[in-house]
Design an enzyme around this catalytic site. Structure first.
Site, mmCIF file in Angstrom:
data_model
loop_
_atom_site.group_PDB
_atom_site.id
_atom_site.type_symbol
_atom_site.label_atom_id
_atom_site.label_comp_id
_atom_site.label_asym_id
_atom_site.label_seq_id
_atom_site.Cartn_x
_atom_site.Cartn_y
_atom_site.Cartn_z
ATOM 1 N N GLU A 1 -1.494 -6.953 -16.477
ATOM 2 C CA GLU A 1 -2.406 -5.489 -15.933
ATOM 3 C C GLU A 1 -2.157 -5.768 -14.542
ATOM 4 O O GLU A 1 -3.398 -5.315 -13.945
ATOM 5 C CB GLU A 1 -3.637 -5.546 -16.752
ATOM 6 C CG GLU A 1 -3.454 -5.366 -18.156
ATOM 7 C CD GLU A 1 -5.160 -5.146 -18.532
ATOM 8 O OE1 GLU A 1 -5.249 -4.271 -19.618
ATOM 9 O OE2 GLU A 1 -5.700 -6.086 -18.346
HETATM 10 C C1 TNX Z 1 -6.691 -6.027 -22.243
HETATM 11 S S1 TNX Z 1 -4.879 -8.028 -23.623
HETATM 12 C C2 TNX Z 1 -6.612 -7.311 -21.487
HETATM 13 C C3 TNX Z 1 -7.964 -7.621 -21.203
HETATM 14 C C4 TNX Z 1 -9.103 -7.010 -21.780
HETATM 15 C C5 TNX Z 1 -8.811 -6.661 -23.186
HETATM 16 C C6 TNX Z 1 -9.974 -5.776 -23.800
HETATM 17 C C7 TNX Z 1 -4.796 -8.427 -22.028
HETATM 18 C C8 TNX Z 1 -3.786 -9.378 -21.463
HETATM 19 N N1 TNX Z 1 -5.508 -7.628 -21.091
HETATM 20 O O1 TNX Z 1 -8.291 -7.713 -19.820
HETATM 21 O O2 TNX Z 1 -10.257 -7.668 -21.713
HETATM 22 O O3 TNX Z 1 -7.795 -5.702 -23.194
HETATM 23 O O4 TNX Z 1 -9.322 -5.839 -24.957
#
Ligand code: TNX
Length: 537
Positions: A350
């Site tokens: 992300e």
């Molecule tokens: C996605 S899964 C994220 C996290 C969040 C999560 C909550 C991932 C690699 N990144 O930053 O905490 O969703 O479900």
């Protein structure tokens, strides 16, 4: 069918028992008058073992675990430690104090023998066999890791209640037979986010106790994120002085000193669990940039400030400054020095406010830093955008395309599909905690998928599975346990047991019978209405 090799291992263990243990102790079968014990009929195949072993043969009698039992091992340091671990756990469960490698007292009538059986190594480093007879239990294992896994099976076979009405003293009848077992996947993990909410060493240790009981062997710790930085870095002290003092919801946060972290790693090692440290970057770095503004990317990335909300995708490290790479070098070096395990996880997910070309460049530079400090790089599969290679491990969470791209570049995969394996998804609409962006995950959905076929990616590219527990919605250990249990027990089985050995109908019966253990351990599990929980065995 018993393989001739297995028979040989079995008889060599028997010979060792007779010559090394029984004769010196003077407890060979004929040397003591014994009152016959009344033993119940048993069926090893019906034991509530979790995860389910590869092969089980029942012989319908019982080994009477009682005050006349003793544990023996060859005089190897690690096996001796495991024997003591077993003895401690037996005492916690039954109150019995079973001696380990004790000299002759003339009291022992039955023995548990942990046997070094080198021939099993070729099969799998965690392969073990349990031969449970009326007077002896032999645990064959080539490695201490395998012996530890076998000990968990044995612990699960000891009934919660003694059978003291039939005999003059209490016995805990262990069902007799044979178990031949090894895992389907080498990597059976879970991830805990200690950044969104902090969990203390003591709390994580309690979690480790239960993970080990179900043969989970990897604990990935998500140590840093926008809301908090949770590990002391000596070269950059403000990370914890400033970045460690908050968490989601505005609580006081916290962090592990390096001494704390070492203690945690040692505790995990004693339970044959590898800790994978994760420092998430270049996104998810608000807490780092708040502590040291020089690290902040500027541009589209939001200005660092205390963040106690749950938003994602707004922060980034500056990908062109040498200071940033000096910082990363220090962080990777210090954490790697505390980590006996082979991996360092760089996050990489992300990074929505990092330009793609900067992201690629960043991941490739960080890969060389991780390598320099002797670790193998793991990253969320978003890192497939960069030039990764066969030394890299990618963690699949959302995009099958990224997973495919990763293996196309030679990387290995850890499966953590959010729709099936995210422990932070709610169970159902009544769930007290959790998110639902990837869907609701009731206990059956969590169990009913096959890691070997789920992503369409062939098994040879897959190291195993990991169930992540993000902590935005959980602030206490009891809330953590509510989301983790009972689903984590199913993930433990998905990692260990073969698809042929799994069925929801049969699994849910074994799961229902975990309540005595969970309750004795004080673990707060979600009493899913899909399971007919057993109150007492
Ligand atoms: C996605 S899964 C994220 C996290 C969040 C999560 C909550 C991932 C690699 N990144 O930053 O905490 O969703 O479900």
């Amino acid at each position: 069918m018993i393989h001739p090799k297995q028979l040989r291992t079995y008889f060599s263990a028997l010979a060792k028992i007779v010559f090394i243990v029984l004769i010196p102790l003077g407890i060979a079968a004929c040397s003591q008058p014994k009152k016959p014990l009344h033993l119940p009929k048993t069926n090893l195949k019906e034991a509530a073992l979790l995860p389910k072993p590869l092969k089980t043969v029942a012989t319908f009698s019982a080994f009477a675990l009682d005050q006349f039992t003793s544990i023996h091992t060859p005089t190897d340091g690690q096996l001796d430690d495991i024997a003591h671990f077993l003895s401690e756990k037996i005492e916690l469960k039954t109150g019995l104090r079973i001696p380990v490698n004790a000299a002759a007292e003339g009291l022992a009538q039955r023995i548990i023998y942990i046997n070094q059986a080198d021939s099993l190594k070729a099969l799998d480093k965690e392969a073990y066999q349990l031969y449970i007879n009326k007077d002896s239990i032999i645990l064959n294992a080539a490695t201490s890791e395998a012996a530890f896994r076998g000990v968990q099976t044995l612990r699960q076979l000891i009934p919660e209640q003694s059978n003291d009405t039939l005999n003059q003293h209490a016995i805990w009848p262990v069902p007799t037979g044979k178990i031949v077992d090894h895992p389907n996947f080498a990597h059976r993990g879970t991830m805990l986010d200690v950044a969104r909410h902090f969990f203390s060493v003591k709390e994580v240790k309690k979690y480790i106790d239960a993970l080990a009981y179900y043969k989970i062997n990897v604990l990935h710790l998500h140590l840093t994120d926008d809301q908090g930085w949770r590990i002391e870095i000596k070269a950059w002290p403000k990370l914890t002085e400033i970045g460690g003092q908050t968490e989601v919801g505005g609580g006081k946060g916290g962090f592990y000193s390096q001494e704390d972290y070492k203690d945690l790693v040692a505790y995990a090692s004693k339970h044959y669990i590898t800790i994978i440290p994760e420092v998430d970057m270049p996104g998810h770095t608000n807490a780092a940039s708040l502590s040291y503004p020089i690290l902040h990317a500027g541009g589209k990335a939001e200005k660092p400030r205390i963040r106690t909300d749950m938003k994602v995708g707004y922060s980034s490290l500056h990908t062109e400054k040498d200071t940033v790479y000096r910082f990363i070098d220090d962080v990777v070096r210090e954490i790697s020095a505390l980590s006996p395990g082979p991996y360092f996880h760089i996050g990489g997910d992300e990074s929505h406010v990092t330009k793609k070309k900067d992201y690629i460049n960043f991941v490739e530079r960080v890969a060389t830093i991780v390598e320099k400090h002797g670790k193998r790089m793991v990253g969320w599969a978003d890192i497939a955008a960069a030039g990764i290679d066969s030394t890299t491990v990618a963690q699949f969470w959302r995009s099958t395309e990224n997973a495919e791209k990763s293996i196309g570049k030679g990387a290995k995969l850890i499966l953590s599909p959010a729709k099936k394996a995210y422990l932070d998804m709610k169970y159902d609409t009544l769930s007290k905690h959790g998110l639902d962006w990837a869907g609701l995950i009731p206990v059956d959905t969590a169990y009913l998928w096959n890691p070997e076929t789920y992503s369409g990616i062939p098994k040879e590219h897959i190291l195993g599975i990991e169930a992540p527990l993000w902590s935005e919605t959980i602030a206490t250990l009891s809330e953590l346990e509510y989301l983790a249990f009972p689903r984590i027990i199913g993930y433990a089985e998905l990692g260990w047991s073969t698809p042929e050995n799994r069925s929801w109908e049969e699994y849910k019966e074994r799961l229902a019978r975990q309540t005595p253990y969970l309750e004795r351990m004080g673990i707060n599990y979600y009493p899913s209405p899909l399971i007919q929980w057993v109150q007492k065995e």
